[in-house]
Design a protein around this motif. Sequence first.
Motif, mmCIF file in Angstrom:
data_model
loop_
_atom_site.group_PDB
_atom_site.id
_atom_site.type_symbol
_atom_site.label_atom_id
_atom_site.label_comp_id
_atom_site.label_asym_id
_atom_site.label_seq_id
_atom_site.Cartn_x
_atom_site.Cartn_y
_atom_site.Cartn_z
ATOM 1 N N GLY A 257 34.952 44.061 27.067
ATOM 2 C CA GLY A 257 35.227 42.723 27.513
ATOM 3 C C GLY A 257 33.958 42.191 28.295
ATOM 4 O O GLY A 257 34.284 41.622 29.491
ATOM 5 N N ILE A 267 31.947 41.766 37.807
ATOM 6 C CA ILE A 267 33.241 41.616 38.277
ATOM 7 C C ILE A 267 33.950 40.592 37.448
ATOM 8 O O ILE A 267 35.334 40.452 37.476
ATOM 9 N N THR A 268 33.522 39.904 36.585
ATOM 10 C CA THR A 268 34.161 38.960 35.624
ATOM 11 C C THR A 268 34.597 39.773 34.271
ATOM 12 O O THR A 268 35.455 39.232 33.385
ATOM 13 N N TRP A 269 34.328 41.058 34.028
ATOM 14 C CA TRP A 269 34.574 41.840 33.050
ATOM 15 C C TRP A 269 35.906 42.176 33.109
ATOM 16 O O TRP A 269 36.565 42.177 33.874
ATOM 17 N N GLU A 270 36.302 42.786 31.804
ATOM 18 C CA GLU A 270 37.989 42.931 31.374
ATOM 19 C C GLU A 270 38.312 44.005 32.668
ATOM 20 O O GLU A 270 39.482 44.134 32.923
#
Lengths: 399, 133
Positions: A257, A267-270
């Motif tokens: 992701g 920090i926004t990845w899955e």
Amino acid sequence: MARADDYAPFRDRCAIAGIGRTEFSRDSGRSELALATEAARAAMADAGLTADDIDGVVRCQMDHNSASAMTGALALRNVGFSADVAVGGDAPCAMVGVAVAAVLSGQARHVLVYRSLNGRSEGRLGAAIAPRPEAGGHGNYDEFFTPYGLLTAPQSFALLARRHMIEYGTTEEHFGAVAIACREHANRTPHAQMHGKPLDMTQYLASRMISDPLRLFDCCLETDGAAAVIVTTAERAKDLAQPPALIRATAHAPATGMSGGMMFPSITWEEPLKLAPRNVARQLWARAGLGPQDMDVAQIYDCFTISLMLQLEQYGLCGEGESGPFVASGAISADGGSIPVNTDGGNMSGGYIHGLNHIVEGVRQMRGTADVQVKDAETCLVTSGPMGISSAMVLRRAA
Amino acid sequence: MTLPRIRPATWDRDTGPFFAAAAERRLVYKHCNACGRGNHVPTPSCRFCGSTDTAWREAEGKGTLYTWTTVTHPVHPAYPAPYTVVIVTLEAAPDVRLTGSVPGAPDLAPGQPMEVWFEDLGEGCVLPNWRPA
């Protein structure tokens, strides 16, 4: 879905036959090209090869020295293959993988892989990423981060470190245990930049906070220096000057992701605490036909203490979320640890050559010539940076 | 902060609508109509399922604190330390984590409620920002 034995054909068929590096310093006083050529010449001499033998060149896409610049500076007349491999610190093991592909496909016989940077005296990698008045656009996604003051690598990794504390109860002393283990190894390695500078927990905890929970000593060095290796077939390597370090397998895989962009979007990845190593590990162990339990020593990319810890977990050297107590137990120490890590001090205390230094030390361990030699070590895990599409490899001592 | 802050590029075709909505004091994120998950950073297709059937969706400005760091070592004149970068999980779309900045070194707790506010950087540029609710 690929089968594990789809990848068996390249197991142990190539080797690292030569290694070279410059002095690691805060100010080299020389150009990055001068450093790169010194490291390359050292690697060629180490292998017993001349410029005419080098017919492949692999560059890290962040290196200021192009393959053409190196070809010219080293007077390589026979180059028949060159490639740039991304990205930055994630790249070194993948660079070796590309060299293996070139050698096994017959496009080159001896491939030079290099990284050179004046990382302290010229372009500091710890500096703010986007000092320009407007940030972002064209898929770097800085517009979602830098306007808020998220500007540097330590700040980005601090967000991961805090999340690790939240999820697993990791403490600042756990982070400190990583810094101290690397420093202890550096203090027994004359080439290491932090040689002769002992570090204990009191000093670690007293070091200034950079971006909490990360302190000065959670951050790696910024180094002027270069490193290079030569990749060829295992067969040819046998006839060269040094005992070959066999390349059991290399791997190169994305985070789950994920998105584009450098570092901040992670920090926004899955799975921010697993990142690419979760998937690199799965691919690596399948390709190698080996597992973490088979490793005698490891060189793990350590831009920050937390980066090393999350890789211990994802490569299976300890359990998920257990890296804190694991490092605090002494497990990564060369003095009786179950898996000595970063035996030359790594990026933290040895020198920051963007991860190519980890490969050089892995080869030294397989030759039995490391300053902090792990007795009878026959296998070594080497990893590169954990963000983006990351890479790793397994080295093996030739029988 | 006397010096001008870093401004977000608002012209990018993939990400610009986020800032265009902010200029209207609306918070939007990219939603995948195929798998139902939120996508941030915003991309033309869904990073979870690959579908190109994605659309901007408006969200109430509520979230919870995912992680944070208090910056004590300043690196940019427009961002004097200390300040705290916060990462907020959007209540309406738990796959979406957004960035904010809180002055100083506040006491924060994981999972605490956060709310959006719109920071006007001038000349039509507005940044969705987050603070403890």
